[in-house]
Design an enzyme around this catalytic site. Sequence first.
Site, PDB file in Angstrom:
ATOM      1  N   HIS A   1       1.116  -1.083  -0.185  1.00  0.00           N
ATOM      2  CA  HIS A   1       0.147  -0.224  -0.217  1.00  0.00           C
ATOM      3  C   HIS A   1       1.205   1.493  -0.127  1.00  0.00           C
ATOM      4  CE1 HIS A   1       0.821  -0.526   4.097  1.00  0.00           C
ATOM      5  NE2 HIS A   1      -0.106   0.597   4.735  1.00  0.00           N
TER       6      HIS A   1
ATOM      7  N   ASP B   1       5.643   4.605   5.147  1.00  0.00           N
ATOM      8  CA  ASP B   1       6.280   3.860   5.423  1.00  0.00           C
ATOM      9  C   ASP B   1       6.414   2.087   4.577  1.00  0.00           C
ATOM     10  OD1 ASP B   1       3.994   3.329   6.598  1.00  0.00           O
ATOM     11  OD2 ASP B   1       4.579   2.137   8.633  1.00  0.00           O
TER      12      ASP B   1
ATOM     13  N   HIS C   1      -7.677  -1.801   4.977  1.00  0.00           N
ATOM     14  CA  HIS C   1      -6.378  -1.197   6.248  1.00  0.00           C
ATOM     15  C   HIS C   1      -6.711  -0.232   5.931  1.00  0.00           C
ATOM     16  CE1 HIS C   1      -2.937   0.157   8.296  1.00  0.00           C
ATOM     17  NE2 HIS C   1      -2.410   0.522   6.680  1.00  0.00           N
TER      18      HIS C   1
ATOM     19  N   ASP D   1      -0.544  -3.819   5.695  1.00  0.00           N
ATOM     20  CA  ASP D   1      -1.299  -3.868   6.696  1.00  0.00           C
ATOM     21  C   ASP D   1      -2.461  -4.282   6.865  1.00  0.00           C
ATOM     22  OD1 ASP D   1       1.019  -2.597   7.639  1.00  0.00           O
ATOM     23  OD2 ASP D   1       0.775  -0.668   7.846  1.00  0.00           O
TER      24      ASP D   1
ATOM     25  N   HIS E   1       6.197  -4.679  12.044  1.00  0.00           N
ATOM     26  CA  HIS E   1       5.589  -3.769  11.615  1.00  0.00           C
ATOM     27  C   HIS E   1       5.275  -3.583  13.950  1.00  0.00           C
ATOM     28  CE1 HIS E   1       2.191  -0.979  10.211  1.00  0.00           C
ATOM     29  NE2 HIS E   1       3.479  -0.796   9.720  1.00  0.00           N
TER      30      HIS E   1
END
Lengths: 304, 304
Positions: B61, B65, B141, B212, B270
């Site tokens: 995505h 980060d 997410h 994520d 993460h």
Amino acid sequence: MINLTILGCHSATPRANAFPTAQYLEINNKHFLIDCGEGTQRQMRKYKVGFSKINHIFISHLHGDHYYGLVGLLSTYGMLSREKEMHIYGPKGIQKATMQMLKISESHAKFNMVFHELTSKESELIYEDDKVTVTTIPLNHRVYTNGYLFKEKEKPRKLNMLNISGYPEIDKADYLNIKAGRDITLTSGEVVPNKSLTLDPPKPLSYAFCSDTSYKPDIVPIIKDVDLLYHESTFLADRQDLAKKTKHSTSIEAAKIAKDASAKELILGHFSGRYPDTTVFQKEAKTVFDNVSLAKPGAKFTLK
Amino acid sequence: MINLTILGCHSATPRANAFPTAQYLEINNKHFLIDCGEGTQRQMRKYKVGFSKINHIFISHLHGDHYYGLVGLLSTYGMLSREKEMHIYGPKGIQKATMQMLKISESHAKFNMVFHELTSKESELIYEDDKVTVTTIPLNHRVYTNGYLFKEKEKPRKLNMLNISGYPEIDKADYLNIKAGRDITLTSGEVVPNKSLTLDPPKPLSYAFCSDTSYKPDIVPIIKDVDLLYHESTFLADRQDLAKKTKHSTSIEAAKIAKDASAKELILGHFSGRYPDTTVFQKEAKTVFDNVSLAKPGAKFTLK
């Protein structure tokens, strides 16, 4: 006072122990970030730079090794709930590219980013407050590039309390006039010249950041008598051909600029990865200019 | 064989010893980069990843980060005079933002960048060659996000030379038929079943990258029986509220996914910066699923 911290000083691509250009400058209690290669925010953490102190970022040019850390840093400021305006100075185009990258990541910052896009090929005053001025140093690289000259403003003369005490008639009420440089006329008619009532203020200090550029002697008048000069020296004189082709400087050329500008101290940086031992840059530059230091991550340079 | 190297595994903002998500995966002799947070190329140098082996990059995505290191990496590939095509898989919009940043830096790459922009909310096969397939794992997410399932292809059965030598009539010319799974009919009319002439090939291995995401049990059928599962666990169960709000997972939730999918091994990563000691994640996850490891920069996971 000047406090300069080198965050990164190597050219081109990041390596395990080589970080692209970024510097943190404290001058007269103002705090600036100069250039922002990839990984700058990590280097800022490592060397304990206070993120919230910085309100102005100066980007020399838009090559990745001077700029690709900016979007991540701004995104982090968003996550830190920053609310103060951030001013970003750099070449035309910086706003659009930066904002698009932030937009696609849906980084919603509460703070306002004020971009000051530069296009002039002449040196110009781009920042001024009560303590500091910042002037561009037009450089000659493969893309539009500016160095930056940071100067403390002239400070007010200080009261010479010893001499003042010799004139009982001079009152605290006069101090403002004395600080403003005025002479004092006593009731006797005697004029006490300001110079004998005041001390010279500390000389304003200056710092010039010059990266990236080919040898460009016409910057000398702009940075004349600078206290601290950072000048890129990507190559040694053995690769003068490559320096010319890629519009970079050699250590000899950087030293010539320092000498001709009567700089007090020269810092070399932006070293090419082809030289594993950077002390060779210092050795070579010293044949032209004596007071030469080498940039390295975490190095601090303090002038008082 | 699977060789996974963690290059970075911390959430949000880079810190001195915390690097955002990036992984280097070798599977069946194919080499992939998964996510590319800021500083990934420096981590690749540090952990001696061969830059030239990678021809496919998968971005989950477009949060910084997981993505802000891509443009610098591509720019470096340009400087390394790469000529091979580079394939980049990621959410719609990745091409425009990346190319604009490269364009503004006048990074002239000789190699072709082929962007494969993803928009589907269903799992889809996005890559296939003679050895490996890659399938998306739709995640949940704050922005459009995919995990990726990397699977070795079924390998051909191997010749059982010991058994074959028991049939002098069987000739090298038959080997291709045997490898293709065919039975052999001898001149006597006896049919030798393929199974007695071959050995089972090694079981194909698989790796699932899930980051994520909030807890999303409907990914379980997609990753069922996976050998190695990386699942984000940004928080511990004590901050279930924050996990829900930010669409992240807790270590308990990651462990539930591993258990329900009958994964062989779970890697957690993460991690939020609020937990200085990451072993608490392992401890908590182990209450649900036994074989839990923690991601850390430089950690390698090998399956044979």
